[in-house]
Design a protein around this motif. Structure first.
Motif, PDB file in Angstrom:
ATOM      1  N   MET A   1      65.902  13.097  17.156  1.00  0.00           N
ATOM      2  CA  MET A   1      65.719  13.703  18.477  1.00  0.00           C
ATOM      3  C   MET A   1      65.777  12.671  19.597  1.00  0.00           C
ATOM      4  O   MET A   1      66.335  12.943  20.657  1.00  0.00           O
ATOM      5  CB  MET A   1      64.429  14.505  18.490  1.00  0.00           C
ATOM      6  N   LEU A   2      65.224  11.499  19.362  1.00  0.00           N
ATOM      7  CA  LEU A   2      65.371  10.430  20.350  1.00  0.00           C
ATOM      8  C   LEU A   2      66.839  10.049  20.498  1.00  0.00           C
ATOM      9  O   LEU A   2      67.336   9.836  21.610  1.00  0.00           O
ATOM     10  CB  LEU A   2      64.551   9.209  19.943  1.00  0.00           C
ATOM     11  N   ALA A   3      67.544   9.981  19.364  1.00  0.00           N
ATOM     12  CA  ALA A   3      68.954   9.581  19.384  1.00  0.00           C
ATOM     13  C   ALA A   3      69.816  10.561  20.158  1.00  0.00           C
ATOM     14  O   ALA A   3      70.774  10.159  20.831  1.00  0.00           O
ATOM     15  CB  ALA A   3      69.477   9.428  17.955  1.00  0.00           C
ATOM     16  N   VAL A   4      69.506  11.841  20.098  1.00  0.00           N
ATOM     17  CA  VAL A   4      70.267  12.831  20.863  1.00  0.00           C
ATOM     18  C   VAL A   4      70.175  12.512  22.353  1.00  0.00           C
ATOM     19  O   VAL A   4      71.182  12.527  23.076  1.00  0.00           O
ATOM     20  CB  VAL A   4      69.769  14.267  20.580  1.00  0.00           C
ATOM     21  N   GLY A   5      68.979  12.210  22.821  1.00  0.00           N
ATOM     22  CA  GLY A   5      68.811  11.862  24.225  1.00  0.00           C
ATOM     23  C   GLY A   5      69.523  10.579  24.595  1.00  0.00           C
ATOM     24  O   GLY A   5      70.191  10.505  25.630  1.00  0.00           O
ATOM     25  N   VAL A   6      69.399   9.559  23.741  1.00  0.00           N
ATOM     26  CA  VAL A   6      70.065   8.281  24.015  1.00  0.00           C
ATOM     27  C   VAL A   6      71.575   8.482  24.056  1.00  0.00           C
ATOM     28  O   VAL A   6      72.248   8.028  24.988  1.00  0.00           O
ATOM     29  CB  VAL A   6      69.676   7.210  22.968  1.00  0.00           C
ATOM     30  N   TRP A   7      72.123   9.167  23.051  1.00  0.00           N
ATOM     31  CA  TRP A   7      73.577   9.401  23.018  1.00  0.00           C
ATOM     32  C   TRP A   7      74.032  10.151  24.266  1.00  0.00           C
ATOM     33  O   TRP A   7      75.048   9.809  24.880  1.00  0.00           O
ATOM     34  CB  TRP A   7      73.984  10.169  21.758  1.00  0.00           C
ATOM     35  N   SER A   8      73.267  11.159  24.660  1.00  0.00           N
ATOM     36  CA  SER A   8      73.632  11.950  25.836  1.00  0.00           C
ATOM     37  C   SER A   8      73.666  11.079  27.088  1.00  0.00           C
ATOM     38  O   SER A   8      74.540  11.246  27.939  1.00  0.00           O
ATOM     39  CB  SER A   8      72.647  13.100  26.023  1.00  0.00           C
ATOM     40  N   ALA A   9      72.730  10.152  27.199  1.00  0.00           N
ATOM     41  CA  ALA A   9      72.667   9.283  28.377  1.00  0.00           C
ATOM     42  C   ALA A   9      73.793   8.259  28.413  1.00  0.00           C
ATOM     43  O   ALA A   9      74.294   7.937  29.486  1.00  0.00           O
ATOM     44  CB  ALA A   9      71.318   8.571  28.426  1.00  0.00           C
ATOM     45  N   VAL A  10      74.193   7.773  27.238  1.00  0.00           N
ATOM     46  CA  VAL A  10      75.205   6.703  27.239  1.00  0.00           C
ATOM     47  C   VAL A  10      76.630   7.210  27.032  1.00  0.00           C
ATOM     48  O   VAL A  10      77.579   6.511  27.384  1.00  0.00           O
ATOM     49  CB  VAL A  10      74.884   5.593  26.192  1.00  0.00           C
ATOM     50  N   ALA A  11      76.796   8.402  26.491  1.00  0.00           N
ATOM     51  CA  ALA A  11      78.140   8.859  26.135  1.00  0.00           C
ATOM     52  C   ALA A  11      78.650  10.033  26.967  1.00  0.00           C
ATOM     53  O   ALA A  11      79.856  10.233  27.040  1.00  0.00           O
ATOM     54  CB  ALA A  11      78.188   9.233  24.657  1.00  0.00           C
ATOM     55  N   LEU A  12      77.761  10.800  27.563  1.00  0.00           N
ATOM     56  CA  LEU A  12      78.201  11.970  28.317  1.00  0.00           C
ATOM     57  C   LEU A  12      78.322  11.645  29.806  1.00  0.00           C
ATOM     58  O   LEU A  12      77.569  10.812  30.322  1.00  0.00           O
ATOM     59  CB  LEU A  12      77.221  13.129  28.124  1.00  0.00           C
ATOM     60  N   PRO A  13      79.245  12.305  30.490  1.00  0.00           N
ATOM     61  CA  PRO A  13      79.364  12.110  31.938  1.00  0.00           C
ATOM     62  C   PRO A  13      78.048  12.503  32.635  1.00  0.00           C
ATOM     63  O   PRO A  13      77.307  13.353  32.145  1.00  0.00           O
ATOM     64  CB  PRO A  13      80.488  13.057  32.346  1.00  0.00           C
ATOM     65  N   ALA A  14      77.782  11.904  33.776  1.00  0.00           N
ATOM     66  CA  ALA A  14      76.510  12.085  34.482  1.00  0.00           C
ATOM     67  C   ALA A  14      76.108  13.555  34.642  1.00  0.00           C
ATOM     68  O   ALA A  14      74.959  13.906  34.420  1.00  0.00           O
ATOM     69  CB  ALA A  14      76.569  11.401  35.840  1.00  0.00           C
ATOM     70  N   GLY A  15      77.016  14.419  34.993  1.00  0.00           N
ATOM     71  CA  GLY A  15      76.687  15.821  35.202  1.00  0.00           C
ATOM     72  C   GLY A  15      76.501  16.635  33.935  1.00  0.00           C
ATOM     73  O   GLY A  15      76.127  17.797  33.996  1.00  0.00           O
ATOM     74  N   GLN A  16      76.758  16.037  32.772  1.00  0.00           N
ATOM     75  CA  GLN A  16      76.690  16.772  31.505  1.00  0.00           C
ATOM     76  C   GLN A  16      75.635  16.228  30.544  1.00  0.00           C
ATOM     77  O   GLN A  16      75.586  16.628  29.393  1.00  0.00           O
ATOM     78  CB  GLN A  16      78.053  16.738  30.818  1.00  0.00           C
ATOM     79  N   ARG A  17      74.788  15.345  30.981  1.00  0.00           N
ATOM     80  CA  ARG A  17      73.854  14.660  30.080  1.00  0.00           C
ATOM     81  C   ARG A  17      72.812  15.567  29.452  1.00  0.00           C
ATOM     82  O   ARG A  17      72.267  15.234  28.410  1.00  0.00           O
ATOM     83  CB  ARG A  17      73.201  13.494  30.803  1.00  0.00           C
ATOM     84  N   LEU A  18      72.545  16.695  30.041  1.00  0.00           N
ATOM     85  CA  LEU A  18      71.577  17.615  29.444  1.00  0.00           C
ATOM     86  C   LEU A  18      72.213  18.490  28.365  1.00  0.00           C
ATOM     87  O   LEU A  18      71.506  19.200  27.651  1.00  0.00           O
ATOM     88  CB  LEU A  18      70.929  18.480  30.523  1.00  0.00           C
ATOM     89  N   LEU A  19      73.533  18.432  28.246  1.00  0.00           N
ATOM     90  CA  LEU A  19      74.223  19.232  27.224  1.00  0.00           C
ATOM     91  C   LEU A  19      73.777  18.857  25.810  1.00  0.00           C
ATOM     92  O   LEU A  19      73.578  19.736  24.982  1.00  0.00           O
ATOM     93  CB  LEU A  19      75.737  19.051  27.327  1.00  0.00           C
ATOM     94  N   GLY A  20      73.663  17.573  25.529  1.00  0.00           N
ATOM     95  CA  GLY A  20      73.261  17.146  24.186  1.00  0.00           C
ATOM     96  C   GLY A  20      71.929  17.749  23.777  1.00  0.00           C
ATOM     97  O   GLY A  20      71.835  18.434  22.749  1.00  0.00           O
ATOM     98  N   PRO A  21      70.858  17.526  24.562  1.00  0.00           N
ATOM     99  CA  PRO A  21      69.582  18.142  24.215  1.00  0.00           C
ATOM    100  C   PRO A  21      69.635  19.673  24.164  1.00  0.00           C
ATOM    101  O   PRO A  21      69.045  20.289  23.273  1.00  0.00           O
ATOM    102  CB  PRO A  21      68.647  17.657  25.331  1.00  0.00           C
ATOM    103  N   ALA A  22      70.364  20.297  25.092  1.00  0.00           N
ATOM    104  CA  ALA A  22      70.446  21.761  25.095  1.00  0.00           C
ATOM    105  C   ALA A  22      71.118  22.275  23.825  1.00  0.00           C
ATOM    106  O   ALA A  22      70.643  23.235  23.190  1.00  0.00           O
ATOM    107  CB  ALA A  22      71.197  22.248  26.330  1.00  0.00           C
ATOM    108  N   VAL A  23      72.210  21.645  23.421  1.00  0.00           N
ATOM    109  CA  VAL A  23      72.918  22.049  22.203  1.00  0.00           C
ATOM    110  C   VAL A  23      72.020  21.851  20.985  1.00  0.00           C
ATOM    111  O   VAL A  23      71.943  22.713  20.107  1.00  0.00           O
ATOM    112  CB  VAL A  23      74.253  21.272  22.071  1.00  0.00           C
ATOM    113  N   PHE A  24      71.326  20.716  20.927  1.00  0.00           N
ATOM    114  CA  PHE A  24      70.436  20.459  19.799  1.00  0.00           C
ATOM    115  C   PHE A  24      69.343  21.527  19.730  1.00  0.00           C
ATOM    116  O   PHE A  24      69.076  22.077  18.663  1.00  0.00           O
ATOM    117  CB  PHE A  24      69.805  19.068  19.906  1.00  0.00           C
ATOM    118  N   LEU A  25      68.701  21.810  20.863  1.00  0.00           N
ATOM    119  CA  LEU A  25      67.591  22.772  20.865  1.00  0.00           C
ATOM    120  C   LEU A  25      68.052  24.174  20.478  1.00  0.00           C
ATOM    121  O   LEU A  25      67.361  24.875  19.722  1.00  0.00           O
ATOM    122  CB  LEU A  25      66.907  22.786  22.227  1.00  0.00           C
ATOM    123  N   LEU A  26      69.206  24.601  20.981  1.00  0.00           N
ATOM    124  CA  LEU A  26      69.722  25.925  20.597  1.00  0.00           C
ATOM    125  C   LEU A  26      70.041  25.977  19.103  1.00  0.00           C
ATOM    126  O   LEU A  26      69.740  26.965  18.424  1.00  0.00           O
ATOM    127  CB  LEU A  26      70.953  26.275  21.426  1.00  0.00           C
TER     128      LEU A  26
END
Length: 190
Positions: free
Chosen positions: A44-69
């Motif tokens: 779960m920590l890794a999902v947040g880290v990956w989202s912050a370093v790999a996703l474009p600024a406007g899409q960083r919440l997508l990783g956590p949202a996809v994981f939670l769903l």
């Protein structure tokens, strides 16, 4: 006071394995659960880290949202079929996968990365839902593990933002440690 609840739940909880053998009767146990299993904590920590370093600024919440769903979908699927052979091995493999995602960073691509995050979320959700088969107040437990997972994703996002300001070898070293930890879990479960 609310930010202290997961920590207090951890202090109150006895030693527990990541999945079988501890109760799922209420919100407090759901809040504590993601902190009690190293596999859950790291993924779960890794999902947040990956989202912050790999996703474009406007899409960083997508990783956590996809994981939670996916986490919730997996939990509901397991309520129907709680017998899931090999699940613990697959969850350990998901930690290796998250380490690999961090190593590859943006080269993975958004779609492939989010697909991997969804798969990891589904696996972790299947484990949570399988535990609920023993009874208890599943809705409170589910709310608890979703809230704690959200907190861990948020901590991962903050960590990832901090890691964008360090040399790439530091990020790669941490990603390698994550993948190696998952590999050790995997070996221990085979």
């Amino acid at each position: 006071m609310r930010p202290l609840i997961p920590g207090l739940a951890l202090l109150a909880a006895g030693a527990a394995q990541a999945h079988p053998g501890h109760g799922v009767q209420d919100l407090a146990q759901g809040l504590a659960h993601p902190f009690l299993g190293l596999d859950h904590l790291l993924a779960m920590l890794a999902v947040g880290v990956w989202s912050a370093v790999a996703l474009p600024a406007g899409q960083r919440l997508l990783g956590p949202a996809v994981f939670l769903l996916s986490l919730l979908a997996g939990a509901m699927l397991a309520l129907v079929n709680p017998v899931l052979p090999g699940l613990e091995v697959a969850i350990a493999a998901s930690v290796v996968l998250m380490g690999a995602l961090l190593l590859w960073g943006q080269r993975t691509g958004v779609r492939l990365g989010l697909a991997a995050v969804a798969g990891a979320g589904l696996l972790h959700g299947l484990a949570h839902g399988a535990e609920a088969g023993a009874g208890g107040l599943w809705m409170g437990y589910a709310l608890g593990f979703v809230l704690s997972s959200t907190l861990l994703h948020g901590l991962g996002l903050l960590t990832g933002q901090a890691l964008t300001r360090v040399p790439s070898w530091v990020r790669q070293g941490l990603a390698t440690l994550l993948a190696g930890s998952g590999g050790l879990m995997l070996l221990g479960r085979l």
